[in-house]
Design an enzyme around this catalytic site. Sequence first.
Site, PDB file in Angstrom:
ATOM      1  N   GLU A 148    -149.862  61.270  36.838  1.00  0.00           N
ATOM      2  CA  GLU A 148    -150.502  60.941  38.109  1.00  0.00           C
ATOM      3  C   GLU A 148    -151.975  60.590  37.925  1.00  0.00           C
ATOM      4  O   GLU A 148    -152.568  59.933  38.782  1.00  0.00           O
ATOM      5  CB  GLU A 148    -150.365  62.091  39.103  1.00  0.00           C
ATOM      6  CG  GLU A 148    -151.222  63.302  38.827  1.00  0.00           C
ATOM      7  CD  GLU A 148    -151.104  64.371  39.910  1.00  0.00           C
ATOM      8  OE1 GLU A 148    -151.989  64.418  40.778  1.00  0.00           O
ATOM      9  OE2 GLU A 148    -150.137  65.142  39.881  1.00  0.00           O
ATOM     10  N   GLU A 157    -141.392  62.474  45.790  1.00  0.00           N
ATOM     11  CA  GLU A 157    -142.094  63.661  46.265  1.00  0.00           C
ATOM     12  C   GLU A 157    -142.312  63.555  47.771  1.00  0.00           C
ATOM     13  O   GLU A 157    -142.471  62.460  48.314  1.00  0.00           O
ATOM     14  CB  GLU A 157    -143.435  63.785  45.548  1.00  0.00           C
ATOM     15  CG  GLU A 157    -144.184  65.070  45.815  1.00  0.00           C
ATOM     16  CD  GLU A 157    -145.341  65.297  44.844  1.00  0.00           C
ATOM     17  OE1 GLU A 157    -145.838  66.438  44.778  1.00  0.00           O
ATOM     18  OE2 GLU A 157    -145.745  64.334  44.153  1.00  0.00           O
ATOM     19  N   GLU A 216    -145.127  70.393  35.226  1.00  0.00           N
ATOM     20  CA  GLU A 216    -145.983  69.240  35.540  1.00  0.00           C
ATOM     21  C   GLU A 216    -147.431  69.461  35.104  1.00  0.00           C
ATOM     22  O   GLU A 216    -147.998  70.524  35.323  1.00  0.00           O
ATOM     23  CB  GLU A 216    -145.934  68.998  37.055  1.00  0.00           C
ATOM     24  CG  GLU A 216    -146.698  67.777  37.518  1.00  0.00           C
ATOM     25  CD  GLU A 216    -146.375  67.444  38.966  1.00  0.00           C
ATOM     26  OE1 GLU A 216    -147.262  66.937  39.663  1.00  0.00           O
ATOM     27  OE2 GLU A 216    -145.223  67.698  39.397  1.00  0.00           O
ATOM     28  N   ASP A 252    -145.967  73.181  38.813  1.00  0.00           N
ATOM     29  CA  ASP A 252    -147.118  72.332  38.534  1.00  0.00           C
ATOM     30  C   ASP A 252    -148.305  73.184  38.100  1.00  0.00           C
ATOM     31  O   ASP A 252    -148.734  74.094  38.824  1.00  0.00           O
ATOM     32  CB  ASP A 252    -147.459  71.554  39.819  1.00  0.00           C
ATOM     33  CG  ASP A 252    -148.511  70.479  39.609  1.00  0.00           C
ATOM     34  OD1 ASP A 252    -149.064  70.380  38.501  1.00  0.00           O
ATOM     35  OD2 ASP A 252    -148.769  69.735  40.573  1.00  0.00           O
ATOM     36  N   HIS A 305    -146.118  60.444  41.836  1.00  0.00           N
ATOM     37  CA  HIS A 305    -146.902  61.508  42.438  1.00  0.00           C
ATOM     38  C   HIS A 305    -147.106  61.192  43.914  1.00  0.00           C
ATOM     39  O   HIS A 305    -147.432  60.062  44.282  1.00  0.00           O
ATOM     40  CB  HIS A 305    -148.263  61.618  41.754  1.00  0.00           C
ATOM     41  CG  HIS A 305    -149.263  62.412  42.529  1.00  0.00           C
ATOM     42  ND1 HIS A 305    -150.276  61.818  43.250  1.00  0.00           N
ATOM     43  CD2 HIS A 305    -149.392  63.741  42.728  1.00  0.00           C
ATOM     44  CE1 HIS A 305    -151.003  62.758  43.849  1.00  0.00           C
ATOM     45  NE2 HIS A 305    -150.488  63.924  43.550  1.00  0.00           N
TER      46      HIS A 305
END
Length: 391
Positions: free
Chosen positions: A267, A337, A241, A215, A317
């Site tokens: 997200e 997640e 991400e 990420d 998310h």
Amino acid sequence: MKIREVRTRVAQWSGKTTPLSPHFCTNPMDLLSLPQSSSMSTFTFHSWLVVEVMSDDGLVGIGNAALTPLITKQVIDHHLKPLLIGADPWDIEFLWQHMYRKTMAFGRKGIGMTAISAVDIALWDLLGKSAKQPVFRLLGGRTKARIPVYASRLYSCPLEQLAFEAQRYKSEGYKAMKLRFGWGPVDGAEGMQRNLDLVRTVRKTVGDEIDVMADAYMGWTLDYAKRMLPLLEPFNLRWLEEPVIPDDLRGYAELKSYGRVPIAGGEHEFTSYGVRDMLEARAVDILQVDTNRVGGISQARKISAMAEAFSVPVIPHAGQMHNYHVVMASLNSPMAEFFPPVDVEVGNELFWYIFDGEPRAKDGFIDLDDNMPGFGLTINEERIKQFQVIE
């Protein structure tokens, strides 16, 4: 059944917090050349909004939001609550449209939609309790025996510490985990190598049979991401991400078009309209909307159906029950997640301190109770005393 009251509380953490180390996680503030120790502090949140929608037959639906809780509370108290009192919660689509259209001039995205999301989640919890069914059954029922989850933490830290944490998640049975990059464009070529060290360490620790994601949390530019992609390709990442800021759909689409590393994001997108634009732009391989931002369950269910028609999987998310119920009810959501419980640092972990009923991961899976109505959450009124509560 009618809505009798809407109650909002902001729980501000007043206990000990773990300080964030330099290069903890890249973020959009890095490009401003602020001290690294202060850039990530913009994206930490040590307070949480709890919303309770109460019916005239004694039921209480619980919703929540983590973005700008104090301001979100004001939006609910002054703009949304008057629309809800006396309404039938089963008219949930009408109520969503009423909230959305009433706040159109200043809402649509960001804080306004976060407020609507929190209320909508509480309304769906209320409907589940009224029907004596879990919310995922109201959305279509169970599509999987259990939900695979990935361990989401692995912030940038010394490599031995990173390897130890990754090995722990592997030992606990996770088949996937996500790390955060610590360096971005202002750190130059040296920072790129440090990012590669992070990925290399995790991949070497867990082997090739574990999915690894990474990420950038909006902290890179398109040029920087284009330079990083070929360097990351050998590590077989499940996805990269939020490599660029969410408004740069063209950048997302260009990165995705290279086919080197799958691109994930969403997200920080809002409503089915925003997601439609992402899908039509072919901007992401994996869609990561968050139910308590994108518009609540009422929007998340529409987005899941729309994304399925584009063959783009939805992996929301964050963990939390509102996302898990969407995942359970959608075949197009292969996993979820999971934020492991830790001491308070960024703020993602605060829901463990406020709510009871969140499922714990076991062998890389979580499950939902078929016999628990609504989302199955309760507010831990004793533990919330550790917070400063603003009514």
